[in-house]
Design a protein around this motif. Sequence first.
Motif, short mmCIF file in Angstrom:
data_model
loop_
_atom_site.label_atom_id
_atom_site.label_comp_id
_atom_site.label_asym_id
_atom_site.label_seq_id
_atom_site.Cartn_x
_atom_site.Cartn_y
_atom_site.Cartn_z
N LEU A 191 0.21 -23.50 13.36
CA LEU A 191 -0.64 -23.86 14.50
C LEU A 191 -0.55 -22.80 15.58
O LEU A 191 -1.57 -22.40 16.17
N ALA A 192 0.65 -22.31 15.84
CA ALA A 192 0.83 -21.26 16.86
C ALA A 192 0.03 -20.01 16.48
O ALA A 192 -0.61 -19.38 17.33
N GLU A 193 0.05 -19.65 15.21
CA GLU A 193 -0.69 -18.47 14.75
C GLU A 193 -2.20 -18.67 14.88
O GLU A 193 -2.93 -17.75 15.27
N LEU A 194 -2.66 -19.88 14.57
CA LEU A 194 -4.11 -20.15 14.62
C LEU A 194 -4.67 -19.95 16.02
O LEU A 194 -5.80 -19.49 16.19
N THR A 195 -3.89 -20.31 17.04
CA THR A 195 -4.38 -20.22 18.41
C THR A 195 -4.52 -18.77 18.87
O THR A 195 -5.15 -18.52 19.91
N ARG A 196 -3.97 -17.85 18.10
CA ARG A 196 -4.08 -16.43 18.48
C ARG A 196 -5.20 -15.70 17.73
O ARG A 196 -5.43 -14.51 17.96
N LEU A 197 -5.88 -16.41 16.84
CA LEU A 197 -6.95 -15.78 16.07
C LEU A 197 -8.25 -15.73 16.87
O LEU A 197 -8.64 -16.72 17.48
N PRO A 198 -8.97 -14.60 16.84
CA PRO A 198 -10.29 -14.55 17.49
C PRO A 198 -11.32 -15.25 16.63
O PRO A 198 -11.13 -15.42 15.41
N PRO A 199 -12.44 -15.69 17.21
CA PRO A 199 -13.51 -16.30 16.41
C PRO A 199 -13.95 -15.37 15.29
O PRO A 199 -13.99 -14.15 15.46
N SER A 200 -14.27 -15.95 14.15
CA SER A 200 -14.67 -15.15 12.99
C SER A 200 -16.18 -15.22 12.78
O SER A 200 -16.86 -16.08 13.32
N THR A 201 -16.69 -14.34 11.94
CA THR A 201 -18.13 -14.30 11.69
C THR A 201 -18.62 -15.57 10.99
O THR A 201 -19.69 -16.09 11.31
N LEU A 202 -17.85 -16.07 10.03
CA LEU A 202 -18.25 -17.29 9.33
C LEU A 202 -18.21 -18.49 10.27
O LEU A 202 -19.09 -19.36 10.23
N GLU A 203 -17.20 -18.55 11.10
CA GLU A 203 -17.09 -19.63 12.07
C GLU A 203 -18.30 -19.67 13.00
O GLU A 203 -18.88 -20.73 13.25
N VAL A 204 -18.68 -18.51 13.50
CA VAL A 204 -19.81 -18.44 14.41
C VAL A 204 -21.10 -18.84 13.70
O VAL A 204 -21.94 -19.56 14.24
N ALA A 205 -21.25 -18.41 12.45
CA ALA A 205 -22.47 -18.71 11.69
C ALA A 205 -22.65 -20.20 11.46
O ALA A 205 -23.75 -20.74 11.60
N GLU A 206 -21.56 -20.90 11.08
CA GLU A 206 -21.64 -22.32 10.73
C GLU A 206 -21.22 -23.24 11.88
O GLU A 206 -21.41 -24.45 11.80
N SER A 207 -20.62 -22.66 12.92
CA SER A 207 -20.03 -23.44 14.01
C SER A 207 -19.01 -24.43 13.46
O SER A 207 -19.01 -25.62 13.78
N LEU A 208 -18.09 -23.89 12.64
CA LEU A 208 -17.01 -24.67 12.04
C LEU A 208 -15.71 -23.87 12.20
O LEU A 208 -15.54 -22.82 11.56
N GLU A 209 -14.82 -24.36 13.04
CA GLU A 209 -13.60 -23.62 13.37
C GLU A 209 -12.72 -23.34 12.16
O GLU A 209 -12.08 -22.29 12.07
N GLN A 210 -12.69 -24.27 11.20
CA GLN A 210 -11.80 -24.11 10.06
C GLN A 210 -12.15 -22.89 9.20
O GLN A 210 -11.31 -22.38 8.46
N LEU A 211 -13.38 -22.39 9.32
CA LEU A 211 -13.74 -21.18 8.59
C LEU A 211 -13.00 -19.97 9.13
O LEU A 211 -12.74 -19.02 8.38
N ARG A 212 -12.63 -19.99 10.39
CA ARG A 212 -11.81 -18.91 10.96
C ARG A 212 -10.47 -18.83 10.22
O ARG A 212 -9.97 -17.74 9.93
N TRP A 213 -9.92 -19.99 9.91
CA TRP A 213 -8.62 -20.02 9.24
C TRP A 213 -8.73 -19.49 7.81
O TRP A 213 -7.90 -18.69 7.38
N LEU A 214 -9.77 -19.93 7.10
CA LEU A 214 -9.96 -19.43 5.74
C LEU A 214 -10.23 -17.93 5.73
O LEU A 214 -9.70 -17.20 4.88
N GLU A 215 -11.05 -17.49 6.66
CA GLU A 215 -11.41 -16.08 6.69
C GLU A 215 -10.20 -15.19 6.98
O GLU A 215 -10.17 -14.02 6.61
N ASN A 216 -9.17 -15.78 7.60
CA ASN A 216 -7.95 -15.02 7.90
C ASN A 216 -6.85 -15.27 6.87
O ASN A 216 -5.70 -14.88 7.09
N GLY A 217 -7.20 -15.90 5.75
CA GLY A 217 -6.27 -16.01 4.64
C GLY A 217 -5.36 -17.22 4.62
O GLY A 217 -4.44 -17.29 3.79
N TYR A 218 -5.59 -18.18 5.49
CA TYR A 218 -4.75 -19.39 5.48
C TYR A 218 -5.23 -20.35 4.39
O TYR A 218 -6.40 -20.34 4.00
N HIS A 219 -4.31 -21.20 3.94
CA HIS A 219 -4.60 -22.15 2.87
C HIS A 219 -4.71 -23.56 3.45
O HIS A 219 -3.78 -24.04 4.11
#
Length: 248
Positions: A191-219
Amino acid sequence: MNAIGIIPSRFASTRLPGKPLTDLGGKTMIQRVVEQARLANLSRVVVATDDERILNHVRSFGGEAVLTSPDHPSGTDRVFDAYCQLDTPADCIINIQGDEPFIQAAQINALITLFEADPRTQLATLVKPVVTEEELFSPHMPKVVVDTRGEALYFSRHPLPYQRQHPQDQWLAHHRYLRHIGLYAYRPDILAELTRLPPSTLEVAESLEQLRWLENGYHILTAETELATLGIDTPEDVARALTQLGIR
């Protein structure tokens, strides 16, 4: 397993101002969420809010609440802010949506079980089989594709997969679609790591925050539920909730 439930709750809402304090049959929405969460296997249930009206109200009915920054861009950031204030180590943190007054203990416990089964679990969320075409094609009900282990591959507001060989009104007959239920669980360090991630391209496209996590390699591991939920976003949703409570 020490699991803490944190309920992010903002006063501001474009479609339903003051939403957490909306009366639902003699109890506010946030009180109903807290009471439902207390039925789960959680060591603490804490409301994380940016508004003193919500803070004071939660404390008035014996709930626990902390005041967080009003500038958080997401519920995830608000949950982490609250967790840092608790000064209580946890094995997992459950992010319980503050507009889900019908959340069930079994749904929360299903996510806790994933962490109990494997302490390496990073993130977890709920999925539910899609049973109607309205669900399938509604952009307000995100869908999720999972692999054979139950890990999320992708989330989308569009039905995935696209079935090229069948007309759309036959898609449910030929594939088992899953709808995403917005209940999240995190290991604290993740959770601490997630709060430091910038918005991702997939997240912005779908307006779904969890895509930021997937795009950065989290499971993201998923647990399946058959239980229905009813999120409250509009006055019409309030009317449906009152009907479900048997008040209308």
